[in-house]
Design an enzyme around this catalytic site. Structure first.
Site, PDB file in Angstrom:
ATOM      1  N   ASP A 216       0.870  -1.387  -0.074  1.00 57.03           N
ATOM      2  CA  ASP A 216       0.072   0.054   0.047  1.00 57.03           C
ATOM      3  C   ASP A 216       0.885   1.220   0.213  1.00 57.03           C
ATOM      4  O   ASP A 216       1.967   1.100   0.639  1.00 57.03           O
ATOM      5  CB  ASP A 216      -0.914  -0.050   1.297  1.00 57.03           C
ATOM      6  CG  ASP A 216      -1.997   0.823   0.925  1.00 57.03           C
ATOM      7  OD1 ASP A 216      -2.412   1.209   0.036  1.00 57.03           O
ATOM      8  OD2 ASP A 216      -2.645   1.331   1.995  1.00 57.03           O
TER       9      ASP A 216
ATOM     10  N   ASN B 247     -10.886  -2.590  -5.189  1.00 56.82           N
ATOM     11  CA  ASN B 247     -10.365  -1.792  -5.888  1.00 56.82           C
ATOM     12  C   ASN B 247     -10.951  -1.397  -7.555  1.00 56.82           C
ATOM     13  O   ASN B 247     -10.742  -0.379  -7.916  1.00 56.82           O
ATOM     14  CB  ASN B 247      -8.870  -2.333  -6.395  1.00 56.82           C
ATOM     15  CG  ASN B 247      -7.948  -2.047  -5.125  1.00 56.82           C
ATOM     16  OD1 ASN B 247      -6.858  -2.958  -4.836  1.00 56.82           O
ATOM     17  ND2 ASN B 247      -8.185  -1.294  -4.362  1.00 56.82           N
TER      18      ASN B 247
HETATM   19  C1  IPE Z   1      -5.205  -2.893  -0.415  1.00 58.74           C
HETATM   20  O1  IPE Z   1      -5.203  -1.389  -0.463  1.00 58.74           O
HETATM   21  C2  IPE Z   1      -5.370  -3.451  -1.460  1.00 58.74           C
HETATM   22  C3  IPE Z   1      -4.001  -3.491  -2.186  1.00 58.74           C
HETATM   23  C4  IPE Z   1      -2.754  -3.094  -1.615  1.00 58.74           C
HETATM   24  C5  IPE Z   1      -4.120  -4.234  -3.549  1.00 58.74           C
HETATM   25  P1  IPE Z   1      -6.130  -0.348  -0.464  1.00 58.74           P
HETATM   26  O2  IPE Z   1      -5.515   0.937  -0.485  1.00 58.74           O
HETATM   27  O3  IPE Z   1      -6.936  -0.704  -1.656  1.00 58.74           O
HETATM   28  O4  IPE Z   1      -6.973  -0.394   0.730  1.00 58.74           O
HETATM   29  P2  IPE Z   1      -7.915   0.507   1.814  1.00 58.74           P
HETATM   30  O5  IPE Z   1      -8.837   1.123   0.795  1.00 58.74           O
HETATM   31  O6  IPE Z   1      -6.866   1.658   2.400  1.00 58.74           O
HETATM   32  O7  IPE Z   1      -8.583  -0.237   2.712  1.00 58.74           O
HETATM   33  C1  IPE Z   2      -1.580   0.209  -3.482  1.00 61.60           C
HETATM   34  O1  IPE Z   2      -1.342   1.475  -3.421  1.00 61.60           O
HETATM   35  C2  IPE Z   2      -1.864  -0.310  -4.766  1.00 61.60           C
HETATM   36  C3  IPE Z   2      -3.142  -0.766  -4.837  1.00 61.60           C
HETATM   37  C4  IPE Z   2      -4.310  -0.436  -3.959  1.00 61.60           C
HETATM   38  C5  IPE Z   2      -3.333  -1.232  -6.392  1.00 61.60           C
HETATM   39  P1  IPE Z   2      -2.595   2.839  -3.299  1.00 61.60           P
HETATM   40  O2  IPE Z   2      -2.926   2.921  -4.817  1.00 61.60           O
HETATM   41  O3  IPE Z   2      -3.847   2.093  -2.456  1.00 61.60           O
HETATM   42  O4  IPE Z   2      -2.097   4.053  -2.599  1.00 61.60           O
HETATM   43  P2  IPE Z   2      -2.411   5.089  -1.678  1.00 61.60           P
HETATM   44  O5  IPE Z   2      -2.960   4.038  -0.513  1.00 61.60           O
HETATM   45  O6  IPE Z   2      -3.832   5.520  -2.376  1.00 61.60           O
HETATM   46  O7  IPE Z   2      -1.368   5.726  -1.246  1.00 61.60           O
HETATM   47 MG    MG Z   3      -4.158   2.413  -0.582  1.00 62.10          MG
END
Ligand code: IPE
Ligand code: IPE
Ligand code: MG
Length: 238
Positions: free
Chosen positions: A13, A61
């Protein structure tokens, strides 16, 4: 000598925040993130990890803007075009967990090819959780189990080992360590069943910045944990 965790799962993340902090657009964070997947996979393999499961795209997602979703779905092609040779050379075996059917055709085909190419490799398993969500996984398991009972392929009275055969993770070792980068302290629908007795490590480092040193730091925290599994440790034993 500390025993290296057999199976490590990572919630990667923080790509979006990494990009924002540098004045870039979110997708540039994902680009940097996917390059880091290569680095960490190579390092974990060197350390002797048996299985590395990476949360790449959750069933939630899909709520993101279409442009971002499309970019994320194109990343498997970039990843395997760039690194499949190296993965082969390192004897790494690619696997995936998640609901494959509703992925775009191209991403599906690319994964199928990488899985097939590396299927006889005997080194680390690099397992991608793609369109993965625990609730979907458990519901699917329950439905498939019910069907097997209806079709006399199973009986109602199965044990935990037999039930775990209905999960995507059926061929994988138990997860010793879960790492979440990016500072959030939640599981976001990741491996809820499988993490029952895993050690959980949450760190602030954003995924694109998560390097070998940060990985070592997580391992250090893991080695300090006393894994009792509901029992007592040796010192407390009488
Ligand atoms: C979790 O991250 C999913 C992945 C890393 C693929 P998210 O960014 O989607 O999770 P939330 O929204 O903070 O719970
Ligand atoms: C994790 O990074 C990757 C996926 C969930 C695909 P994020 O896109 O959630 O990054 P933040 O949490 O918005 O910084
Ligand atoms: Mg995230």
């Amino acid at each position: 000598m500390n025993k290296i965790p057999e199976h490590i799962a990572i919630i990667m993340d923080g790509n979006g925040r990494w990009a924002k902090a540098l004045g870039k657009i979110r997708t540039q964070g994902h680009y940097q993130g996917v390059k880091n997947v290569r680095n960490i996979a190579i390092y974990a393999n060197e350390l002797g990890v048996k299985c590395l499961t990476l949360y790449a795209f959750s069933t939630e997602n899909w709520k993101r803007p279409l442009e971002e979703v499309n970019y994320l779905m194109a990343l498997p092609k970039f990843f395997f075009d760039s690194y499949i040779k190296e993965l082969m050379a390192k004897n790494i075996k690619v696997m995936m967990i998640g609901e494959m059917d509703s992925l775009p055709k191209e991403a599906k085909a690319i994964f199928a090819r990488a899985i097939d190419m590396t299927k006889d490799n005997t080194g680390m398993i690099l397992n991608f959780a793609l369109n993965y969500g625990s609730h979907q996984e458990i519901l699917r398991a329950a439905k498939n189990f019910a069907l097997d009972v209806l079709n006399d392929k199973s009986v109602l009275d199965i044990d935990e080992d037999a039930f775990s055969q209905y999960l995507y993770t059926k061929d994988l070792p138990v997860i010793d360590l879960l790492i979440r980068t990016g500072g959030e302290v939640r599981l976001s629908n990741f491996l809820l069943y499988q993490l029952a007795y895993s050690e959980l490590v949450f760190i602030d480092t954003l995924w694109p910045d998560f390097d070998n040193e940060a990985f070592d730091e997580c391992l250090k925290i893991y080695y300090q944990r006393d894994r009792r599994f509901g029992g007592l440790n040796e010192k407390e034993n009488y």
